[in-house]
Design an enzyme around this catalytic site. Structure first.
Site, PDB file in Angstrom:
ATOM      1  N   GLU A 117       0.826  -1.217   0.000  1.00 19.87           N
ATOM      2  CA  GLU A 117       0.000   0.000   0.000  1.00 19.87           C
ATOM      3  C   GLU A 117       0.854   1.258   0.000  1.00 19.87           C
ATOM      4  O   GLU A 117       2.069   1.218   0.227  1.00 19.87           O
ATOM      5  CB  GLU A 117      -0.956   0.015   1.197  1.00 19.87           C
ATOM      6  N   LYS A 168      -3.430  -1.613  15.762  1.00 22.47           N
ATOM      7  CA  LYS A 168      -2.923  -0.795  16.866  1.00 22.47           C
ATOM      8  C   LYS A 168      -3.992  -0.580  17.917  1.00 22.47           C
ATOM      9  O   LYS A 168      -5.174  -0.515  17.586  1.00 22.47           O
ATOM     10  CB  LYS A 168      -2.609   0.602  16.325  1.00 22.47           C
TER      11      LYS A 168
HETATM   12  N1  PSU Z   1      -2.730   1.577  10.695  1.00 22.70           N
HETATM   13  C1  PSU Z   1      -1.390   1.599  10.858  1.00 22.70           C
HETATM   14  N2  PSU Z   1      -0.625   2.213   9.929  1.00 22.70           N
HETATM   15  C2  PSU Z   1      -1.174   2.812   8.818  1.00 22.70           C
HETATM   16  C3  PSU Z   1      -2.580   2.766   8.662  1.00 22.70           C
HETATM   17  C4  PSU Z   1      -3.312   2.135   9.622  1.00 22.70           C
HETATM   18  O1  PSU Z   1      -0.897   1.072  11.838  1.00 22.70           O
HETATM   19  O2  PSU Z   1      -0.440   3.373   7.991  1.00 22.70           O
HETATM   20  C5  PSU Z   1      -3.209   3.387   7.433  1.00 22.70           C
HETATM   21  C6  PSU Z   1      -3.510   2.300   6.393  1.00 22.70           C
HETATM   22  O3  PSU Z   1      -3.340   2.853   5.108  1.00 22.70           O
HETATM   23  C7  PSU Z   1      -4.979   2.002   6.646  1.00 22.70           C
HETATM   24  C8  PSU Z   1      -5.501   3.379   6.983  1.00 22.70           C
HETATM   25  O4  PSU Z   1      -5.644   1.441   5.544  1.00 22.70           O
HETATM   26  O5  PSU Z   1      -4.479   3.954   7.781  1.00 22.70           O
HETATM   27  C9  PSU Z   1      -6.807   3.307   7.725  1.00 22.70           C
HETATM   28  O6  PSU Z   1      -7.347   4.564   7.823  1.00 22.70           O
HETATM   29  P1  PSU Z   1      -8.849   4.754   8.394  1.00 22.70           P
HETATM   30  O7  PSU Z   1      -8.743   4.406   9.855  1.00 22.70           O
HETATM   31  O8  PSU Z   1      -9.159   6.207   8.147  1.00 22.70           O
HETATM   32  O9  PSU Z   1      -9.704   3.830   7.613  1.00 22.70           O
END
Ligand code: PSU
Ligand code: MN
Length: 315
Positions: free
Chosen positions: A27, A161
């Site tokens: 990603e 996390k």
């Molecule tokens: N969690 C992590 N590192 C990240 C992300 C999530 O530990 O870089 C990033 C990923 O790209 C994930 C996105 O798909 O955040 C999720 O964002 P949201 O919670 O807005 O869906």
């Protein structure tokens, strides 16, 4: 190979897809919004190398000028890591970014969708999104979870996390029918820490076992008459022991980042990027070192799963 008119492949990825060599998707939000420059670009390069060393082609996914890239050139990777015009885009944002010719860094959800379109079955990231703490009020549930119920991709991550509600995230994935399995452990990992407070719904002992589950899952989705119900698999891979930050040590830092976020009134899609950056600041960079180690570890495992799966596919 899928000839969707919106997709551009690097020669390396095209060749792999045409000859049946394994490919691992990577990603790009983690690069543009998850780590500071220049460590982000350097990590992205190292992760690609980790995959190549195992005979697998890396396909870092992003949207550049409205074109969906399945694999990035050196220059594009540098641009992704340093140019603030790359917006964080999830699945819902893909059509707008493509139609208006914009730049976008794909989240786990949108990377899964593109991998699915391209026929790439295994994808490595750091951590996936999930159900946010307080979602009972905010309804903030990452589209990463709903995409796991749709796209036919195995996501390798170090768990979620504890900025998220891990228990609710696992419940939600159960509701969506997504297999969640941890490699070599009965406990679901919590990104910086090898252990969370939650048992893993399933576990596997090896990348080969994981690949066998993928094959079984997708065989069970296809009636052979063209109506396929795909959906993905979440393979959790605990952070290497030497890089881990114990839950009782990182926990208070995460709580304080969440308090700072509330005080600033940050919400919605800015939540995750803010928290990731703030935790790096609060830990004086230690969390970044852990993050880099776990991403590389996930890429190595994803490459092994992809290699094992492509062997099964040929049988
Ligand atoms: N969690 C992590 N590192 C990240 C992300 C999530 O530990 O870089 C990033 C990923 O790209 C994930 C996105 O798909 O955040 C999720 O964002 P949201 O919670 O807005 O869906
Ligand atoms: Mn959200």
């Amino acid at each position: 190979m899928n000839v969707n008119p919106n997709l551009d492949y690097t020669p390396e990825v095209r060749e792999a897809l045409e000859t049946g060599r394994p490919v691992v998707a990577l990603e790009s939000t983690i690069v543009s919004h998850g780590m500071p420059y220049p460590q982000n670009v350097q990590t992205a390069r190292e992760v690609e190398e980790t995959v190549r060393q195992r005979g697998v082609a890396p396909a870092t996914i992003a949207v550049v000028g409205g074109r969906i890239k399945v694999g990035l050139s050196e220059d594009e990777l540098e641009q992704l890591g340093s140019d603030p015009s790359f917006a964080k885009i999830s699945t819902r944002d893909l059509p707008h970014t493509v139609a208006l010719g914009r730049n976008g860094a794909t989240t786990v959800a949108s990377t899964m969708r593109v991998a699915h379109l391209a026929g790439v079955r295994v994808f490595a990231t750091g951590g996936t999104g999930g159900v946010h703490r307080g979602a009972q009020q905010s309804m903030d549930v990452s589209a990463d979870l709903t995409e796991l119920a749709r796209s036919q991709v195995c996501v390798v991550s170090a768990g979620v996390k504890s900025i998220l509600d891990i228990g609710l995230t696992l419940e939600y994935l159960e509701t969506l029918g997504v297999p969640v399995m941890t490699l070599g452990s009965a406990t679901f990992p919590a990104f910086y820490s090898r252990l969370s407070d939650f048992a893993s719904p399933l576990s596997v002992d090896s990348p080969e076992q994981a690949a066998a589950v993928l094959r079984a899952k997708w065989e069970l989705c296809d009636r052979g008459v063209g109506d396929v119900l795909p959906g993905g698999v979440l393979l959790a891979n605990p952070i290497p022991a030497e890089a881990e930050i114990a839950a009782d040590e990182i926990g208070p830092h995460i709580d304080s980042a969440l308090r700072d976020m509330q005080a600033l009134g940050i919400s919605g899609k800015d939540t995750t990027p803010y928290l990731l950056g703030r935790i790096v600041e609060i830990t004086g960079g230690r969390s970044l070192i852990a993050n880099i180690a776990l991403v590389r570890n996930n890429a190595a495992v994803a490459a092994q799963v992809a290699a094992a799966y492509s062997g099964l596919e040929m049988n």
